[in-house]
Design a protein around this motif. Structure first.
Motif, PDB file in Angstrom:
ATOM      1  N   ILE A 126       1.175  -1.155  -0.405  1.00 57.77           N
ATOM      2  CA  ILE A 126       0.315   0.287  -0.210  1.00 57.77           C
ATOM      3  C   ILE A 126       0.958   1.149   0.316  1.00 57.77           C
ATOM      4  CG2 ILE A 126      -2.141   1.213   1.310  1.00 57.77           C
ATOM      5  CD1 ILE A 126      -2.501  -1.700   2.533  1.00 57.77           C
ATOM      6  N   LYS A 127       0.444   1.924  -1.030  1.00 60.46           N
ATOM      7  CA  LYS A 127       1.522   3.502  -0.748  1.00 60.46           C
ATOM      8  C   LYS A 127       3.026   3.197  -0.830  1.00 60.46           C
ATOM      9  CE  LYS A 127       0.123   6.997   1.067  1.00 60.46           C
ATOM     10  NZ  LYS A 127      -0.214   8.616   2.116  1.00 60.46           N
ATOM     11  N   GLY A 128       3.717   2.063  -1.811  1.00 65.40           N
ATOM     12  CA  GLY A 128       4.612   1.810  -2.209  1.00 65.40           C
ATOM     13  C   GLY A 128       5.173   0.845  -0.967  1.00 65.40           C
ATOM     14  N   LYS A 129       4.691   0.335   0.524  1.00 63.98           N
ATOM     15  CA  LYS A 129       5.046  -0.131   1.461  1.00 63.98           C
ATOM     16  C   LYS A 129       4.500  -1.468   1.663  1.00 63.98           C
ATOM     17  CE  LYS A 129       7.924   2.990   2.370  1.00 63.98           C
ATOM     18  NZ  LYS A 129       9.650   2.909   2.009  1.00 63.98           N
ATOM     19  N   TYR A 130       5.061  -1.922   1.856  1.00 61.24           N
ATOM     20  CA  TYR A 130       4.732  -3.581   2.192  1.00 61.24           C
ATOM     21  C   TYR A 130       4.090  -4.057   4.000  1.00 61.24           C
ATOM     22  CZ  TYR A 130       6.362  -6.158  -2.041  1.00 61.24           C
ATOM     23  OH  TYR A 130       6.307  -6.412  -3.391  1.00 61.24           O
ATOM     24  N   MET A 131       3.111  -3.353   4.250  1.00 59.80           N
ATOM     25  CA  MET A 131       2.093  -4.157   5.654  1.00 59.80           C
ATOM     26  C   MET A 131       1.160  -5.429   5.699  1.00 59.80           C
ATOM     27  SD  MET A 131       1.927  -0.333   5.543  1.00 59.80           S
ATOM     28  CE  MET A 131       1.927   0.704   4.247  1.00 59.80           C
ATOM     29  N   ILE A 132       0.592  -6.586   6.842  1.00 59.31           N
ATOM     30  CA  ILE A 132       0.635  -7.470   7.368  1.00 59.31           C
ATOM     31  C   ILE A 132      -0.663  -6.990   7.448  1.00 59.31           C
ATOM     32  CG2 ILE A 132       1.180  -8.734   8.926  1.00 59.31           C
ATOM     33  CD1 ILE A 132       4.251  -8.031   9.486  1.00 59.31           C
ATOM     34  N   ALA A 133      -1.764  -8.123   6.921  1.00 62.50           N
ATOM     35  CA  ALA A 133      -2.919  -7.415   6.733  1.00 62.50           C
ATOM     36  C   ALA A 133      -3.582  -8.946   7.403  1.00 62.50           C
ATOM     37  CB  ALA A 133      -3.187  -7.273   5.359  1.00 62.50           C
ATOM     38  N   ASN A 134      -4.702  -8.897   7.782  1.00 67.02           N
ATOM     39  CA  ASN A 134      -5.313 -10.321   8.252  1.00 67.02           C
ATOM     40  C   ASN A 134      -7.064  -9.653   8.032  1.00 67.02           C
ATOM     41  OD1 ASN A 134      -3.309 -11.649   9.834  1.00 67.02           O
ATOM     42  ND2 ASN A 134      -4.471 -10.424  11.725  1.00 67.02           N
ATOM     43  N   ARG A 135      -7.356 -10.861   7.765  1.00 66.35           N
ATOM     44  CA  ARG A 135      -8.782 -10.831   6.796  1.00 66.35           C
ATOM     45  C   ARG A 135      -9.487 -11.604   6.763  1.00 66.35           C
ATOM     46  NH1 ARG A 135      -4.808 -10.395   2.273  1.00 66.35           N
ATOM     47  NH2 ARG A 135      -4.201  -8.324   1.938  1.00 66.35           N
ATOM     48  N   MET A 136     -10.632 -11.545   7.745  1.00 67.34           N
ATOM     49  CA  MET A 136     -11.450 -12.752   8.302  1.00 67.34           C
ATOM     50  C   MET A 136     -13.018 -11.939   8.105  1.00 67.34           C
ATOM     51  SD  MET A 136      -9.682 -14.243  10.489  1.00 67.34           S
ATOM     52  CE  MET A 136      -7.751 -14.998  10.531  1.00 67.34           C
ATOM     53  N   PRO A 137     -13.457 -13.187   7.651  1.00 72.72           N
ATOM     54  CA  PRO A 137     -14.806 -13.489   7.247  1.00 72.72           C
ATOM     55  C   PRO A 137     -15.026 -13.238   8.304  1.00 72.72           C
ATOM     56  CG  PRO A 137     -13.486 -15.380   5.781  1.00 72.72           C
ATOM     57  CD  PRO A 137     -12.412 -14.908   6.982  1.00 72.72           C
ATOM     58  N   VAL A 138     -16.956 -13.541   8.883  1.00 66.18           N
ATOM     59  CA  VAL A 138     -17.660 -13.382   9.720  1.00 66.18           C
ATOM     60  C   VAL A 138     -19.384 -13.664   9.435  1.00 66.18           C
ATOM     61  CG1 VAL A 138     -19.064 -12.206  11.449  1.00 66.18           C
ATOM     62  CG2 VAL A 138     -17.035 -10.721  11.128  1.00 66.18           C
ATOM     63  N   ILE A 139     -19.610 -15.817  10.266  1.00 65.80           N
ATOM     64  CA  ILE A 139     -20.003 -16.249   9.091  1.00 65.80           C
ATOM     65  C   ILE A 139     -21.063 -16.725  10.071  1.00 65.80           C
ATOM     66  CG2 ILE A 139     -20.646 -18.411   7.847  1.00 65.80           C
ATOM     67  CD1 ILE A 139     -17.746 -18.182   6.808  1.00 65.80           C
ATOM     68  N   GLU A 140     -22.508 -16.598  10.069  1.00 67.09           N
ATOM     69  CA  GLU A 140     -23.206 -16.565  10.802  1.00 67.09           C
ATOM     70  C   GLU A 140     -24.210 -17.702  10.313  1.00 67.09           C
ATOM     71  OE1 GLU A 140     -23.736 -16.365  13.823  1.00 67.09           O
ATOM     72  OE2 GLU A 140     -22.113 -15.019  14.227  1.00 67.09           O
ATOM     73  N   ASN A 141     -24.979 -18.554  10.730  1.00 67.96           N
ATOM     74  CA  ASN A 141     -25.994 -19.852  10.465  1.00 67.96           C
ATOM     75  C   ASN A 141     -25.236 -19.370   8.654  1.00 67.96           C
ATOM     76  OD1 ASN A 141     -27.291 -19.760  12.519  1.00 67.96           O
ATOM     77  ND2 ASN A 141     -27.969 -17.875  11.676  1.00 67.96           N
ATOM     78  N   GLY A 142     -24.010 -20.477   8.116  1.00 58.24           N
ATOM     79  CA  GLY A 142     -23.871 -20.711   6.435  1.00 58.24           C
ATOM     80  C   GLY A 142     -23.590 -19.290   6.190  1.00 58.24           C
TER      81      GLY A 142
END
Length: 554
Positions: free
Chosen positions: A182-198
């Motif tokens: 992002i913007k020429g720099k490397y970040m550490i990203a976490n991406r989590m789906p929130v699932i309810e009743n499928g």
């Protein structure tokens, strides 16, 4: 999952907070709740295990509950009018009555979550199932140099470069500790789906963008290590893997098919195999194919040319050595070929050229199933299948005292004799066509094939150098022929073309008559003109014999 995504909680206030889903499973909690109830974030916990009297199924509206010395404010979490869980705010009435009253007035879950988001130093963003941003904290928008209101309602890919949030919304697969530029720099990203009743409720993303300089240095180190690992792994797998299978053993002649079938049978055993045949018959190809068809196919296939390694280094190459065991040895030592081949196959080519003192050491390995490195004081158990090959007459070497008889019998469990090419002329045309296709593909040059005259010349040549010689001749011809052309006699060496068979323009019937007359005449001479014996020898009646004698004027 929500616990992983919202790491910055209300740790700076003296109020406990627990987030649960519809089933009562705790997603996350703050430090105060951890102290209150001795919570463990490493395992799945249900709210009933913490607050036994709390029944979420009976909750029909937001409000307060009394439990022991605590007051519990319960807020229903909804997304697009669908209930997805609860936020519990827990406080001690004696210590934080004022704070309880203030938070009790905050009935909106959205406001509570926004408050949590704004406390986070790292970038936090929430999207819906269509990838539209529903929440983004101030720290993230300031880093991106955008306005919060402008970002909310837009697709995440239009706001954050190189994002994968919308991809996680489709795959429902969490992504943790991923590098994102992002913007020429490397970040550490976490991406989590929130699932309810499928069903997907949201995807929550968090980006760490502090200490960027240190992160860049770490990323560069990791990348260099990965590059070195891939290079080493590629070289190791290339040098210690079997390339050829039984499909690469081309031939239809009876002796070749017999050798191939025996090799296929040997692949299903762990017995030692001895491949015998002249140079260029394809012994190494047979070894590759046996390994690939065996249960050891997923292990290493280690090749050793006993004639190519200097005698004083052969022991160290085969069995390895400890660090500093001799001049020039590596400080850390080195693993030997037998250790590399553990649970795989070792191919000992030119076994007849192995020195006698090494034959004795090899015999011990075969008997004890263990190796001892040069300079070591202990042995190591190994599980290795041995395939040996030679073009020498080992029986004669045993009589001469240059090859150990006991080692010969250890290796000679399954013997496969591979016939030379000159003894299977019916395979030459098939092999030539196969090699033409193989070599032209390697040289990236389109070739139509072989002319009839060229094929005839190849079939009538005595291939003393075996298949290897044939492949060299084919490669030479492909280099000489025009693109998309046909290999002709002019592209072949002169000593091959001059051996071309000159066929006389004679009818098949004449050829049969000549052969028949010659056979009868030879039989009569052998039987002293006793026609009864001749008829019996040729397996024909006496009447037929007299007719043929008259026919051929014998």
């Amino acid at each position: 999952m929500l616990q992983d995504s919202l790491e910055i909680m209300l740790d700076n206030i003296d109020v406990g907070m627990i987030v649960v889903n519809n089933l009562g499973e705790i997603y996350t909690f703050n430090e105060k709740s951890k102290v209150m109830f001795n919570l463990d974030g490493e395992k799945s916990i249900y709210i009933k295990e913490v607050i036994p009297d709390l029944d979420l199924e009976e909750i029909v509206s937001d409000g307060s509950r009394k439990w022991k010395e605590f007051k519990i404010d319960i807020f229903t979490v909804k997304k697009q009018n669908i209930k997805s869980g609860y936020i519990l705010l827990i406080y001690d009435t004696e210590e934080i009555e004022g704070l309880r009253n203030e938070l009790h007035r905050e009935k909106s879950t959205v406001k509570v979550l926004n408050f949590i988001l704004e406390m986070a130093y790292d970038g936090i963003v929430v999207i819906d199932k269509d990838g539209i941003i529903t929440m983004i904290n101030k720290a993230y928008t300031e880093f991106l140099e955008i306005e919060q209101q402008w970002a909310i309602g837009r697709h995440v890919a239009d706001v954050i470069e190189n994002t994968r949030m919308h991809i996680v919304a489709k795959t429902l697969i969490p992504e943790t500790a991923q590098l994102q530029r992002i913007k020429g720099k490397y970040m550490i990203a976490n991406r989590m789906p929130v699932i309810e009743n499928g069903e997907l409720v949201a995807v929550i993303g968090k980006v760490l963008f502090k200490n960027i300089k240190e992160l860049d240095l770490l990323y560069n180190k990791i990348r260099n290590i990965e590059d070195e690992y891939k290079k080493y792994k590629g070289e190791f797998e290339h040098s210690n893997s079997a390339t050829y299978s039984f499909d690469n053993l081309i031939g239809k002649s009876k002796p070749f098919i017999q050798a191939k079938n025996l090799a296929k049978k040997s692949a299903h055993t762990n017995s030692n195999v001895l491949l015998r045949g002249e140079s260029g018959t394809g012994k190494e190809l047979f070894a590759h194919a046996i390994h690939r068809a065996s249960e050891r196919a997923y292990g290493n296939f280690v090749k050793v040319n006993c004639a190519a390694i200097p005698r004083d280094l052969l022991e160290a190459e085969l069995f390895g050595y400890e660090g500093g065991s001799f001049t020039g040895a590596r400080k850390e030592g080195k693993m030997g070929k037998f250790e590399l081949a553990h649970e795989g196959t070792i191919f000992l080519d030119e076994i007849g050229d192995m020195p006698l003192h090494m034959q004795a050491k090899l015999l011990r390995v075969l008997q004890e199933k263990e190796v001892e490195r040069v300079g070591a004081n202990r042995s190591k158990k190994i599980d290795v299948r041995i395939i040996a090959a030679t073009n020498r007459a080992l029986e004669g070497m045993i009589k001469e005292g240059t090859f150990r008889e006991d080692l010969y019998y250890r290796l000679n469990v399954i013997t496969i004799n591979i016939p030379p090419l000159r003894e299977r002329p019916e395979d030459i045309e098939m092999l030539a066509n196969y090699l033409t296709e193989k070599v032209s593909s390697k040289l990236n040059k389109k070739i139509k094939g072989l002319s009839k005259d060229a094929s005839c010349s190849l079939m009538n040549y005595k291939w003393e150098g075996g298949v290897r010689e044939l492949e060299n001749v084919i490669e030479r011809a492909i280099n000489l022929v025009d693109y998309n052309g046909l290999i002709e006699c002019k592209h072949l060496p002169k000593d091959i073309v001059k051996n071309k068979y000159e066929f006389e323009n004679t009818s098949l019937n004449d050829i049969i008559n000549v052969a028949e007359k010659d056979a009868i005449l030879k039989a009569l001479i052998a039987c002293n003109w006793n026609k009864s014996l001749v008829a019996k020898m040729l397996n024909i009646s006496r009447t037929s014999l007299y007719e043929k004698i008259e026919k051929h004027n014998i």
